[in-house]
Design an enzyme around this catalytic site. Structure first.
Site, mmCIF file in Angstrom:
data_model
loop_
_atom_site.group_PDB
_atom_site.id
_atom_site.type_symbol
_atom_site.label_atom_id
_atom_site.label_comp_id
_atom_site.label_asym_id
_atom_site.label_seq_id
_atom_site.Cartn_x
_atom_site.Cartn_y
_atom_site.Cartn_z
ATOM 1 N N LYS A 96 5.840 -7.798 13.131
ATOM 2 C CA LYS A 96 5.099 -8.201 11.937
ATOM 3 C C LYS A 96 6.125 -8.582 10.881
ATOM 4 O O LYS A 96 6.774 -7.726 10.289
ATOM 5 C CB LYS A 96 4.207 -7.068 11.447
ATOM 6 C CG LYS A 96 3.341 -7.483 10.268
ATOM 7 C CD LYS A 96 2.254 -6.458 9.989
ATOM 8 C CE LYS A 96 1.272 -6.938 8.924
ATOM 9 N NZ LYS A 96 1.878 -7.316 7.672
ATOM 10 N N ASP A 146 -2.198 0.040 -2.695
ATOM 11 C CA ASP A 146 -3.207 0.330 -1.683
ATOM 12 C C ASP A 146 -4.150 1.427 -2.159
ATOM 13 O O ASP A 146 -5.345 1.376 -1.930
ATOM 14 C CB ASP A 146 -2.543 0.765 -0.367
ATOM 15 C CG ASP A 146 -1.921 -0.416 0.345
ATOM 16 O OD1 ASP A 146 -2.234 -1.568 -0.035
ATOM 17 O OD2 ASP A 146 -1.100 -0.193 1.256
ATOM 18 N N CYS A 164 8.458 10.735 -29.780
ATOM 19 C CA CYS A 164 8.911 9.931 -30.915
ATOM 20 C C CYS A 164 9.180 10.834 -32.123
ATOM 21 O O CYS A 164 8.828 12.004 -32.119
ATOM 22 C CB CYS A 164 7.886 8.870 -31.284
ATOM 23 S SG CYS A 164 6.462 9.514 -32.154
ATOM 24 N N CYS A 180 -0.368 9.997 -26.837
ATOM 25 C CA CYS A 180 0.106 10.261 -28.182
ATOM 26 C C CYS A 180 -0.946 9.704 -29.113
ATOM 27 O O CYS A 180 -1.414 8.574 -28.939
ATOM 28 C CB CYS A 180 1.433 9.542 -28.407
ATOM 29 S SG CYS A 180 1.849 9.393 -30.144
HETATM 30 S S1 IVH Z 1 -1.453 -12.905 13.127
HETATM 31 C C1 IVH Z 1 -6.151 -12.887 11.440
HETATM 32 N N1 IVH Z 1 1.038 -12.323 13.632
HETATM 33 O O1 IVH Z 1 0.477 -10.181 8.542
HETATM 34 C C2 IVH Z 1 -4.735 -12.761 11.004
HETATM 35 N N2 IVH Z 1 0.297 -12.087 11.398
HETATM 36 O O2 IVH Z 1 -2.227 -8.669 7.702
HETATM 37 C C3 IVH Z 1 -3.794 -13.272 12.046
HETATM 38 N N3 IVH Z 1 2.037 -11.387 9.836
HETATM 39 O O3 IVH Z 1 -1.504 -12.527 6.934
HETATM 40 C C4 IVH Z 1 -2.398 -13.031 11.674
HETATM 41 N N4 IVH Z 1 3.668 -11.291 11.284
HETATM 42 O O4 IVH Z 1 1.008 -12.858 6.876
HETATM 43 C C5 IVH Z 1 0.085 -12.391 12.692
HETATM 44 N N5 IVH Z 1 3.223 -11.896 14.256
HETATM 45 C C6 IVH Z 1 2.293 -11.962 13.308
HETATM 46 C C7 IVH Z 1 2.549 -11.657 11.950
HETATM 47 C C8 IVH Z 1 1.522 -11.719 11.033
HETATM 48 C C9 IVH Z 1 3.343 -11.145 10.016
HETATM 49 C C10 IVH Z 1 1.365 -11.272 8.535
HETATM 50 C C11 IVH Z 1 0.549 -12.452 8.145
HETATM 51 C C12 IVH Z 1 -0.855 -11.962 8.026
HETATM 52 C C13 IVH Z 1 -0.672 -10.491 7.843
HETATM 53 C C14 IVH Z 1 -1.848 -9.753 8.445
#
Ligand code: IVH
Length: 778
Positions: A125, A46, A419, A441
Site C-alpha cells: 500500500k 481518524d 499569562c 482562561c
Molecule cells: S487499490 C477501491 N492498490 O490506498 C480502491 N490502492 O484506501 C482501490 N493505495 O485510494 C484502490 N496502494 O490511494 C490500491 N496497491 C494499491 C494501493 C492503493 C495505495 C491507496 C489508494 C487508495 C487507498 C485506499
C-alpha cells in the site's frame, strides 16, 4: 472535545457536537488536502471521523448533506478545474490484525459461497496520493487527483511532467478508453533532498514524503512539478471501454507491458495463509524499499468475482488494506507546558528528550487536555511510549510506571492562565450544564496569549490573509503595542510616524515596509464571509461564516441582527430544559406553551409528578415525562423552571441566526455571546471604520423565488440537497434549515416529518419537488 458516551448524548448535544466536528474536520481536510500541511495526527483525525460517524449512527436524522462521513478526501481547491471521474475513486476499508484478515477472507468466501481457498493479490500500500489518468486510443488526455472521490482536480499538465507516466501507451491491446489509477509518491532520498533545498532557501519544509508529493503535484505552475522527482505506480483502473483482463494479476502484467511501473513486491497468493505470509514478508522488506508504504492491499484476484462482490457504501467488498501498526519509541517526559489558544482553551504540551520515531526526530507531543494527562497519569520525569502512525504529531500512548523516579509527583493542572494576568481557569460546560474536558482562561482579549492568537487568526490565510504580516512581525508589533486590536493593523498602514520608525528598525528595509503597507491596503476591501470568519468567534468556522454572509448579505444587516440577538439569547434555565435528555423540540414547545398559559386543571394534588405531567401537558411522551420527573422531583420545581424558561426564550433575532442553514443554535449562542460584550462591539465598529466590506453576491431579484425563505425537507428525488440549495440561492432565495414564521415555502419530499407539520401549523405554503422545479423552471 466532549467525550460523553454516545448513548448519553441528548439530541441537542449531538447537534452541537456534529456541528463542531464538521467544522473541525473540514479545517483539517483543508490543511491536509489543500495545504498539504496537516495539523493533527492521522490517528487523531481518524478519531474525529469515528466520533462523527458514531454520533450519526445514533442520530441518523441528524446526518447533514455535507457531513464529513459522506466525503472521501476533501473539497477540491479552486485552483484547478474540476474533472468528473468516469467511475468514482473509492477507498478501502482497513484491517489491523490477523483476525481482521481472517474475517475478510471469511466474508469473501461466504459471499461467493465457496469452500476452497480464494486467490488474492497482495500489493504494497503505497503512501502517496492517488491519481487517475485517462487514455484515449493510447494517448494520455487527462490526469486528475481523487478530490472528493466523484470529482477531482484537473492536474493533467503536472502529471505529464512525471517520467514514469507514459504519455502514450506502449504495445497494444489497450481499451480505446481507460482510466488508469495509481499512486503518485516520492522516494525517501528525493524527499530528503527536496526538504534540504527548501530549508537552505528559507522555504517551508514538508512533514513527510506523502505531503511533499501532494504539494509538488498540486503546484499551479507545472514547471515546478517538473523539478520534483515524483514517481508513479499503477495498480487499478476506473472507466473502461472494454474489459482487458480476467484477473488483477493479469491486469498488473498488462499495465506493466503498456509502460507503467507496477509495485515490484506484489504477489499472487492463495487463501488466508497466503495473505498472512505476504503481510510478514512486506513488513520485512519495508525498511529497504526506499519509499513509504503503510500496509498491504489484499484484492480478490478474479475480476468476475470482484464484480460479484461489488461495493458497500464507499469501499469494495473484494479488497481491504491491512495496515502496519504504528511505530513506537521510548523517551523521557521533561516538562509539561501549557499553550493558550485563540478561544482561551489551555492545551498541555509534552516536552520530550529528543528521540527518533519512524525516521523523524520528535521533541514535542500534544497531551490534549487535563483528562488525558490524568488518564495516562503522566508525570514530569516519566519514561513514556511515543507513537507515530505515518503521521505528523506523535502521541503518548502510555507511561512506563516501573521506571518512574521516586520523586515524580502527579501533574497538577494549573488553576490560572500562564499569562501575566493569572486569570482563573474555568472548566467549560455544555448547554445543558455538563462539564467538558476543556479548560479555558476567562481573560479573553485581556489575556495576551489569546490576544495574539486572535490577531494571528485575523491575519491568517483563510481570514484576512494579510501578506507581509507573518507570525514574527505580528508578535513584534503586538509587543510594541502598535497593534492591540484588528483595526490597529489598518491604522498602522497609514501611520507615517510608525512606518518611518519601522524603516529604521533592523530587519525592515524600505521594500519590506512597502510590501507590508501594500499587503494591508489590499485587504481594506474584504468579503463579508472572510470578515465574519476573521472575527474569530467560537464555533463560527468558514462554512458557518459563508452561510451567514449569504443569508445577511451586508455587514450592516449582520451586525444589527447579531447585536439584537445578543439581547435575545436564551437563558440558562431555558437551555437546561430544552437540552434535557429525552426532551425533544416537540416536548420543549409543549412545556413552554403550557407554562405561558397555565390552565386550571383538576389534578389530584397527591398524584405522582409523571402523572401530573401527563394530565397537564398531554403532548409530552413517556420519555419526556420520565426525564422531567427524574430531573425535577417536585411539581413546583418543574413549574418554576418552566415559567423561567418562558421568560428566557430566545428572541426572534437569535432564532433567525440559529435557523440559517449551516449555522444552528450553538454558533448562534456564540455569536450572541460575542456581541453581548461591549469590547467586542467596539472592536467591530473600529474595524468597520477602516474597511469596506463587500456584500455577498446580490441574488437575482427577477425570479419567482427571489427574497423568499425556503426550507427543503424529506428526501429529494431529482437532485441532491446541495444542488437544490445551490439552485435556490442562485435564484435569490434564502435556504433555511428549520421552519419558522419567516419561512415562505416548504419543499417536501418523501419522509418529511416534523417540518411539514410545523408548516401546516403556521399555514406556510408546501409544495412537492416537481412543483418546485416547475416554479423555478428547472
Ligand atoms: S487499490 C477501491 N492498490 O490506498 C480502491 N490502492 O484506501 C482501490 N493505495 O485510494 C484502490 N496502494 O490511494 C490500491 N496497491 C494499491 C494501493 C492503493 C495505495 C491507496 C489508494 C487508495 C487507498 C485506499
Amino acid at each position: 472535545m466532549d467525550v460523553r458516551p454516545i448513548d448519553q448524548l441528548t439530541e441537542a448535544q449531538a447537534v452541537e457536537e456534529l456541528t463542531q466536528l464538521a467544522d473541525t474536520i473540514a479545517a483539517h481536510d483543508i490543511r491536509y488536502y489543500q495545504e498539504d500541511a496537516p495539523a493533527i495526527s492521522d490517528a487523531d483525525y481518524d478519531a474525529l471521523k469515528q466520533r462523527n460517524l458514531a454520533i450519526e449512527q445514533a442520530f441518523p436524522h441528524l446526518v447533514r448533506d455535507n457531513s464529513p462521513s459522506l466525503r472521501v478526501g476533501a473539497a477540491r481547491s479552486e485552483q484547478f478545474a474540476p474533472v468528473e471521474h468516469g467511475t468514482p475513486m473509492l477507498s478501502l476499508d482497513n484491517a489491523f490484525s490477523d483476525e481482521d484478515a481472517a474475517e475478510f477472507d471469511g466474508r469473501v468466501k461466504r459471499f461467493l459461497k465457496i469452500a476452497g481457498p480464494v486467490a488474492y493479490t497482495a500489493e504494497p500500500k503505497i503512501d502517496g496520493l492517488s491519481a487517475s489518468l485517462r487514455y484515449e486510443n493510447g494517448v494520455l488526455v487527462r490526469g486528475a487527483t481523487r478530490g472528493d472521490g466523484r470529482v477531482g482536480e484537473d492536474v493533467t499538465e503536472n502529471l505529464r511532467t512525471l517520467a514514469e507516466i507514459p504519455k502514450r501507451l506502449k504495445g497494444s491491446g489497450w481499451p480505446e478508453v481507460i482510466e488508469v489509477r495509481g499512486e503518485v509518491y516520492l522516494g525517501h532520498e528525493e524527499f530528503a533532498a527536496l526538504n534540504a533545498a527548501a530549508e537552505a532557501a528559507g522555504q517551508r519544509t514538508y512533514a513527510n514524503p506523502r505531503n511533499a508529493a501532494a504539494g509538488s503535484l498540486r503546484q499551479i505552475d507545472p514547471k515546478i512539478t517538473a523539478q520534483r522527482p515524483l514517481r508513479f505506480f499503477a495498480y487499478a483502473w476506473g472507466l473502461l471501454s472494454a474489459p482487458f483482463a480476467e484477473t488483477q494479476w493479469e491486469a498488473l502484467q498488462k499495465l506493466a507491458a503498456w509502460g507503467f511501473k507496477t509495485t515490484p513486491q506484489s504477489r499472487r497468493v492463495e487463501g488466508l495463509e497466503g495473505l498472512l505470509e505476504a503481510y510478514r514478508e512486506m513488513e520485512a522488506v519495508r525498511p529497504h524499499l526506499g519509499f513509504d508504504i503503510d500496509g498491504v492491499v489484499y484484492k480478490v484476484d478474479r475480476l468476475d468475482w470482484q464484480q460479484r462482490l461489488g461495493f458497500v457504501s464507499r469501499a469494495p467488498r473484494w479488497g481491504i488494506a491491512r495496515k502496519f501498526p504504528a511505530q513506537q519509541a521510548r523517551t523521557v517526559l521533561e516538562a509539561i507546558d501549557i499553550q493558550v489558544g485563540r478561544t482561551g482553551a489551555l492545551t498541555p504540551v509534552a516536552r520530550l528528550t529528543p528521540v527518533t520515531v519512524g525516521g523523524v526526530v520528535v521533541t514535542n507531543a500534544t497531551l490534549h487536555n487535563a483528562d488525558e494527562i490524568a488518564r495516562l497519569d503522566a508525570r514530569v520525569g516519566d519514561t513514556v511510549i511515543l507513537q507515530r502512525a505515518g503521521d505528523v504529531i506523535p502521541q503518548i500512548v502510555s507511561v512506563v510506571e516501573a521506571e518512574r523516579p521516586a520523586d515524580a509527583a502527579p501533574y497538577a493542572f494549573p488553576h490560572e492562565c500562564p499569562c501575566e494576568l493569572k486569570t482563573p481557569v474555568v472548566r467549560e460546560t455544555t448547554a445543558s450544564g455538563a462539564e467538558t474536558v476543556v479548560r479555558r482562561c476567562s481573560g479573553e482579549f485581556a489575556c495576551p496569549f489569546q490576544k495574539l492568537a486572535h490577531l494571528r487568526h485575523f491575519v491568517s490565510r483563510r481570514a484576512f490573509d494579510i501578506e507581509g504580516l507573518g507570525e514574527k512581525q505580528l508578535t513584534a508589533f503586538v509587543e510594541r503595542e502598535w497593534i492591540r486590536e484588528p483595526a490597529d493593523i489598518f491604522r498602522l498602514a497609514r501611520d507615517e510616524a510608525k512606518l518611518a520608525e519601522l524603516r529604521q528598525t533592523d530587519g525592515y528595509g524600505e521594500t519590506s515596509v512597502k510590501n507590508l503597507v501594500a499587503g494591508i491596503e489590499a485587504r481594506r476591501s474584504i468579503s463579508l464571509d472572510r470578515f465574519i470568519f476573521g472575527l474569530g468567534m467560537r464555533h463560527v468556522g468558514e462554512t458557518t461564516s459563508t452561510a451567514l454572509a449569504r443569508h445577511f448579505e451586508t455587514v450592516e444587516a449582520f451586525v444589527a441582527v447579531a447585536e439584537r440577538a445578543a439581547q435575545g439569547r436564551p437563558g440558562k434555565t431555558y437551555l437546561a430544559l430544552a437540552n434535557l435528555d429525552g426532551v425533544g423540540p416537540t416536548a420543549r414547545d409543549a412545556i413552554l406553551a403550557f407554562a405561558a398559559q397555565p390552565k386550571d386543571l383538576l389534578i389530584p394534588p397527591d398524584a405522582a409528578l409523571e402523572e401530573r405531567l401527563r394530565l397537564a401537558i398531554p403532548k409530552l411522551n413517556r420519555t419526556a415525562r420520565a426525564a422531567l420527573a427524574g430531573h425535577f422531583e417536585t411539581w413546583d420545581a418543574f413549574a418554576t423552571a418552566a415559567q423561567l424558561a418562558v421568560a428566557q426564550r430566545p428572541g426572534d433575532d437569535f432564532l433567525e441566526i440559529a435557523s440559517v442553514d449551516g449555522v444552528g443554535e450553538v454558533a448562534a449562542r456564540m455569536i450572541g455571546e460575542f456581541f453581548a460584550e461591549e469590547h467586542n462591539r467596539l472592536k467591530v465598529q473600529a474595524l468597520l471604520a477602516e474597511l469596506q466590506v463587500v456584500p455577498a453576491a446580490r441574488p437575482k431579484t427577477d425570479t419567482a423565488v427571489a427574497g423568499k425563505t425556503v426550507v427543503f425537507t424529506g428526501s429529494l428525488e431529482r437532485m441532491t440537497r446541495d444542488e437544490a440549495k445551490a439552485q435556490a440561492e442562485r435564484l435569490g432565495a434564502k435556504v433555511s434549515g428549520s421552519v419558522s414564521k419567516k419561512t415562505d415555502l416548504v419543499v417536501a419530499g418523501p419522509g418529511a416529518g416534523s417540518k411539514l407539520k410545523a408548516a401546516a401549523d403556521l399555514g406556510i405554503r408546501v409544495m412537492t419537488e416537481d412543483e418546485w422545479l416547475e416554479l423555478v423552471g428547472g
